[in-house]
Design a protein around this motif. Structure first.
Motif, PDB file in Angstrom:
ATOM      1  N   ILE A 268       0.836  -1.205   0.000  1.00  0.00           N
ATOM      2  CA  ILE A 268       0.000   0.000   0.000  1.00  0.00           C
ATOM      3  C   ILE A 268       0.867   1.250   0.000  1.00  0.00           C
ATOM      4  N   ILE A 269       1.846   1.279   0.883  1.00  0.00           N
ATOM      5  CA  ILE A 269       2.686   2.469   1.031  1.00  0.00           C
ATOM      6  C   ILE A 269       3.461   2.739  -0.256  1.00  0.00           C
ATOM      7  N   GLY A 270       3.995   1.692  -0.858  1.00  0.00           N
ATOM      8  CA  GLY A 270       4.736   1.874  -2.091  1.00  0.00           C
ATOM      9  C   GLY A 270       3.885   2.485  -3.185  1.00  0.00           C
ATOM     10  N   GLU A 271       2.652   2.024  -3.323  1.00  0.00           N
ATOM     11  CA  GLU A 271       1.776   2.565  -4.359  1.00  0.00           C
ATOM     12  C   GLU A 271       1.346   3.995  -4.049  1.00  0.00           C
ATOM     13  N   LEU A 272       1.108   4.284  -2.783  1.00  0.00           N
ATOM     14  CA  LEU A 272       0.685   5.630  -2.417  1.00  0.00           C
ATOM     15  C   LEU A 272       1.800   6.648  -2.635  1.00  0.00           C
ATOM     16  N   LEU A 273       3.003   6.296  -2.232  1.00  0.00           N
ATOM     17  CA  LEU A 273       4.116   7.238  -2.329  1.00  0.00           C
ATOM     18  C   LEU A 273       4.532   7.517  -3.764  1.00  0.00           C
ATOM     19  N   ALA A 274       4.015   6.757  -4.713  1.00  0.00           N
ATOM     20  CA  ALA A 274       4.297   7.024  -6.117  1.00  0.00           C
ATOM     21  C   ALA A 274       3.561   8.259  -6.619  1.00  0.00           C
ATOM     22  N   HIS A 275       2.686   8.825  -5.789  1.00  0.00           N
ATOM     23  CA  HIS A 275       1.895   9.996  -6.185  1.00  0.00           C
ATOM     24  C   HIS A 275       2.406  11.231  -5.458  1.00  0.00           C
ATOM     25  N   PRO A 276       2.649  12.322  -6.180  1.00  0.00           N
ATOM     26  CA  PRO A 276       3.268  13.512  -5.572  1.00  0.00           C
ATOM     27  C   PRO A 276       2.395  14.233  -4.562  1.00  0.00           C
ATOM     28  N   ASN A 277       1.076  14.011  -4.577  1.00  0.00           N
ATOM     29  CA  ASN A 277       0.180  14.685  -3.646  1.00  0.00           C
ATOM     30  C   ASN A 277      -0.158  13.826  -2.431  1.00  0.00           C
ATOM     31  N   VAL A 278       0.685  12.811  -2.155  1.00  0.00           N
ATOM     32  CA  VAL A 278       0.454  11.917  -1.025  1.00  0.00           C
ATOM     33  C   VAL A 278       1.637  11.976  -0.061  1.00  0.00           C
ATOM     34  N   SER A 279       1.323  12.075   1.214  1.00  0.00           N
ATOM     35  CA  SER A 279       2.319  11.865   2.269  1.00  0.00           C
ATOM     36  C   SER A 279       1.801  10.753   3.172  1.00  0.00           C
ATOM     37  N   VAL A 280       2.722   9.927   3.684  1.00  0.00           N
ATOM     38  CA  VAL A 280       2.342   8.755   4.474  1.00  0.00           C
ATOM     39  C   VAL A 280       3.054   8.804   5.816  1.00  0.00           C
ATOM     40  N   TYR A 281       2.284   8.567   6.875  1.00  0.00           N
ATOM     41  CA  TYR A 281       2.825   8.535   8.231  1.00  0.00           C
ATOM     42  C   TYR A 281       2.587   7.153   8.811  1.00  0.00           C
ATOM     43  N   TYR A 282       3.632   6.626   9.455  1.00  0.00           N
ATOM     44  CA  TYR A 282       3.561   5.278  10.026  1.00  0.00           C
ATOM     45  C   TYR A 282       3.735   5.379  11.536  1.00  0.00           C
ATOM     46  N   PHE A 283       2.614   5.164  12.262  1.00  0.00           N
ATOM     47  CA  PHE A 283       2.620   5.305  13.716  1.00  0.00           C
ATOM     48  C   PHE A 283       2.613   3.968  14.446  1.00  0.00           C
ATOM     49  N   GLN A 284       2.736   2.881  13.722  1.00  0.00           N
ATOM     50  CA  GLN A 284       2.611   1.568  14.356  1.00  0.00           C
ATOM     51  C   GLN A 284       3.884   1.123  15.060  1.00  0.00           C
ATOM     52  N   ASN A 285       4.984   1.792  14.793  1.00  0.00           N
ATOM     53  CA  ASN A 285       6.252   1.387  15.410  1.00  0.00           C
ATOM     54  C   ASN A 285       6.634   2.265  16.595  1.00  0.00           C
ATOM     55  N   GLN A 286       5.643   2.845  17.264  1.00  0.00           N
ATOM     56  CA  GLN A 286       5.904   3.567  18.512  1.00  0.00           C
ATOM     57  C   GLN A 286       5.909   2.525  19.637  1.00  0.00           C
ATOM     58  N   TYR A 287       7.053   1.904  19.804  1.00  0.00           N
ATOM     59  CA  TYR A 287       7.129   0.688  20.619  1.00  0.00           C
ATOM     60  C   TYR A 287       6.773   0.928  22.080  1.00  0.00           C
ATOM     61  N   ASP A 288       7.202   2.035  22.658  1.00  0.00           N
ATOM     62  CA  ASP A 288       6.859   2.306  24.057  1.00  0.00           C
ATOM     63  C   ASP A 288       5.359   2.485  24.222  1.00  0.00           C
ATOM     64  N   PHE A 289       4.749   3.124  23.247  1.00  0.00           N
ATOM     65  CA  PHE A 289       3.309   3.376  23.334  1.00  0.00           C
ATOM     66  C   PHE A 289       2.517   2.088  23.160  1.00  0.00           C
ATOM     67  N   ILE A 290       2.839   1.296  22.136  1.00  0.00           N
ATOM     68  CA  ILE A 290       2.004   0.135  21.822  1.00  0.00           C
ATOM     69  C   ILE A 290       2.190  -1.003  22.829  1.00  0.00           C
ATOM     70  N   THR A 291       3.276  -0.973  23.594  1.00  0.00           N
ATOM     71  CA  THR A 291       3.471  -2.017  24.605  1.00  0.00           C
ATOM     72  C   THR A 291       2.929  -1.618  25.976  1.00  0.00           C
ATOM     73  N   ASP A 292       2.452  -0.395  26.094  1.00  0.00           N
ATOM     74  CA  ASP A 292       1.815   0.040  27.342  1.00  0.00           C
ATOM     75  C   ASP A 292       0.309  -0.066  27.158  1.00  0.00           C
ATOM     76  N   LEU A 293      -0.265  -1.131  27.662  1.00  0.00           N
ATOM     77  CA  LEU A 293      -1.680  -1.403  27.418  1.00  0.00           C
ATOM     78  C   LEU A 293      -2.604  -0.443  28.152  1.00  0.00           C
ATOM     79  N   ASN A 294      -2.059   0.358  29.036  1.00  0.00           N
ATOM     80  CA  ASN A 294      -2.878   1.383  29.683  1.00  0.00           C
ATOM     81  C   ASN A 294      -3.244   2.513  28.724  1.00  0.00           C
ATOM     82  N   ASN A 295      -2.669   2.483  27.537  1.00  0.00           N
ATOM     83  CA  ASN A 295      -3.024   3.463  26.506  1.00  0.00           C
ATOM     84  C   ASN A 295      -4.232   3.032  25.688  1.00  0.00           C
TER      85      ASN A 295
END
Length: 351
Positions: A268-295
C-alpha cells in the motif's frame, strides 16, 4: 357502512395526513441529518450516527479538509486541525470502515461545492486485505443519492423525529461539531479494560504466504482510493497507519497473518508514495506506546491524546514518522524484525 362511520374514517385519514405533513415539515426544517442544509443557529443537533449523518455533512457543510477512516479516527478534534494547520475540517469516519466505505463518502465530497485542500485518511490493513466491495454496514441509499423522491424514508421516520429532532431540543443539548462521533469520553483506557475483551489466541504453526492479500489490496486501492488521489492533484492526501497495541500483533502472529499484513502495508505504502500529492505517516512502530496497554481500551483503540499527538505530527515539518520512497521499506523491515523478537506471552503474564 353508515355515514357516521364514513365520516370518522375520513376524519382519521385527514388527521393522519395532516400529522404526517407536520412531522415531515419539522424534520425538513430542522434537518438533523443535514440533507438539505447545514445546522441552523439556535437548534440543537446530536451528531452520533455516521452512516446517516456523514452524507449530509459531506453535501452541505462548509469545509476545506476531511478526516476519513475507521473508529481509529473518531477521536480526532477538528478544532485542533484549525489551531495548528488553519484548516476547516469535518470528520467523516465510519466504525470499521472498509475501502468501499471511503469510496462511498468520497464520491459525495467531490460533488460538494467545497474546494478540498487536504484529505486525512487512516488505513487499517485488516480492511484493505478483504475482498473489494465489502462495507462495514449497509447504507441508507436514500441519504446518499440526490433524489428527493425517496426522502420519505427520512422525513417520515419516527426515530428521526423523536431521537434527532425532539430529544435534543428537550434536553437543550447538542454535539459540538469538533466532538462529532467521539468515543473516548465513554471508554475506560487501562490494561484491565483491554484484557476484559481479549482472548488469548491459539498459535498456529504455519504462516500465511506473504503475498496472500496482494490481489485484494490491489483491487481496493485501484477502485476506492487511487482514483481520488489521481483525479484531485491539487489536494494533499495525508495517509497514516494508526498504532495498534502489541496484542493486535500477537493475534496476527498467532493466526499466521503477521508477515502477510506487513507485506500488505508495504504494498500500500509503495503505491501511495508514487503519487506527488500523497504523504504517508507510520505510527505503528511507537514501541513504548504500543506495549503500554494502559493506553488502550481494547487491543486496537487508543486514547484521544494519541489522536491529538498525530494531529501535531501532521503539522510538523520534519516529522520522524513520515515515510518516504527512500525509507519506507527499511521502516517496515525494522518493524517486522522487532515483532519477530517479541515474547508475546510476556505481555499477558506481566499484567
Amino acid at each position: 357502512m353508515n355515514k357516521k362511520y364514513k365520516r370518522y374514517i375520513l376524519i382519521f385519514f385527514i388527521s393522519f395526513f395532516l400529522m404526517s405533513c407536520i412531522s415531515a415539515s419539522i424534520v425538513i426544517v430542522v434537518d438533523p441529518f443535514f440533507q438539505y442544509h447545514k445546522p441552523l443557529d439556535g437548534i440543537y443537533y446530536t451528531i452520533d450516527n455516521p452512516i446517516s449523518q456523514n452524507p449530509g455533512i459531506a453535501k452541505n457543510f462548509d469545509y476545506d479538509s476531511v478526516i476519513l477512516g475507521s473508529s481509529m479516527t473518531v477521536n480526532f478534534d477538528t478544532d485542533l486541525f484549525t489551531q495548528v494547520m488553519e484548516l476547516n475540517t469535518v470528520k467523516l469516519s465510519y466504525n470499521g470502515a472498509y475501502p468501499k466505505d471511503i469510496d462511498n463518502i468520497m464520491s459525495l465530497v467531490v460533488e460538494s461545492p467545497n474546494q478540498v485542500s487536504h484529505i486525512f485518511l487512516g488505513i487499517d490493513i485488516y480492511t484493505y486485505k478483504a475482498p473489494y466491495g465489502i462495507t462495514a454496514y449497509g447504507i441508507p441509499n436514500y441519504l446518499y443519492d440526490n433524489s428527493y423522491f425517496n426522502d420519505i424514508f427520512y422525513i417520515l421516520n419516527k426515530d428521526v423525529l423523536l431521537d434527532y429532532v425532539l430529544a435534543p431540543q428537550i434536553k437543550r443539548e447538542g454535539t459540538p461539531i469538533n466532538q462529532a462521533y467521539w468515543s473516548w469520553p465513554y471508554m475506560i483506557y487501562s490494561a484491565a479494560s483491554v484484557f476484559e475483551f481479549y482472548e488469548r489466541p491459539t498459535v498456529f504453526e504455519e504462516s500465511l504466504p506473504e503475498d496472500i492479500y496482494q490481489h485484494n489490496i490491489e483491487d481496493n486501492l485501484q477502485n476506492c482510493i487511487l482514483p481520488y488521489i489521481e483525479s484531485m492533484p491539487d489536494t494533499e492526501f495525508t495517509i497514516f497507519f494508526p498504532p495498534y497495541s502489541i496484542l493486535y500483533w500477537y493475534s496476527r502472529y498467532a493466526d499466521g497473518s503477521l508477515n502477510a499484513e506487513l507485506a500488505g502495508e508495504k504494498q500500500i505504502i509503495g503505491e501511495l508514495l508514487a503519487h506527488p500529492n500523497v504523504s504517508v505517516y507510520y505510527f505503528q512502530n511507537q514501541y513504548d506506546f504500543i506495549t503500554d496497554l494502559n493506553n488502550y481500551t481494547d487491543y486496537t483503540h487508543y486514547t484521544h491524546e494519541m489522536n491529538d499527538q498525530m494531529t501535531l505530527w501532521f503539522a510538523e515539518e520534519d516529522c520522524p514518522y513520515e515515510l518516504t520512497t527512500e525509507n519506507y521499506e527499511a521502516v517496515l523491515n525494522e518493524m517486522k524484525s522487532w515483532l519477530s523478537e517479541r515474547d508475546f506471552e510476556s505481555y499477558l503474564t506481566a499484567q
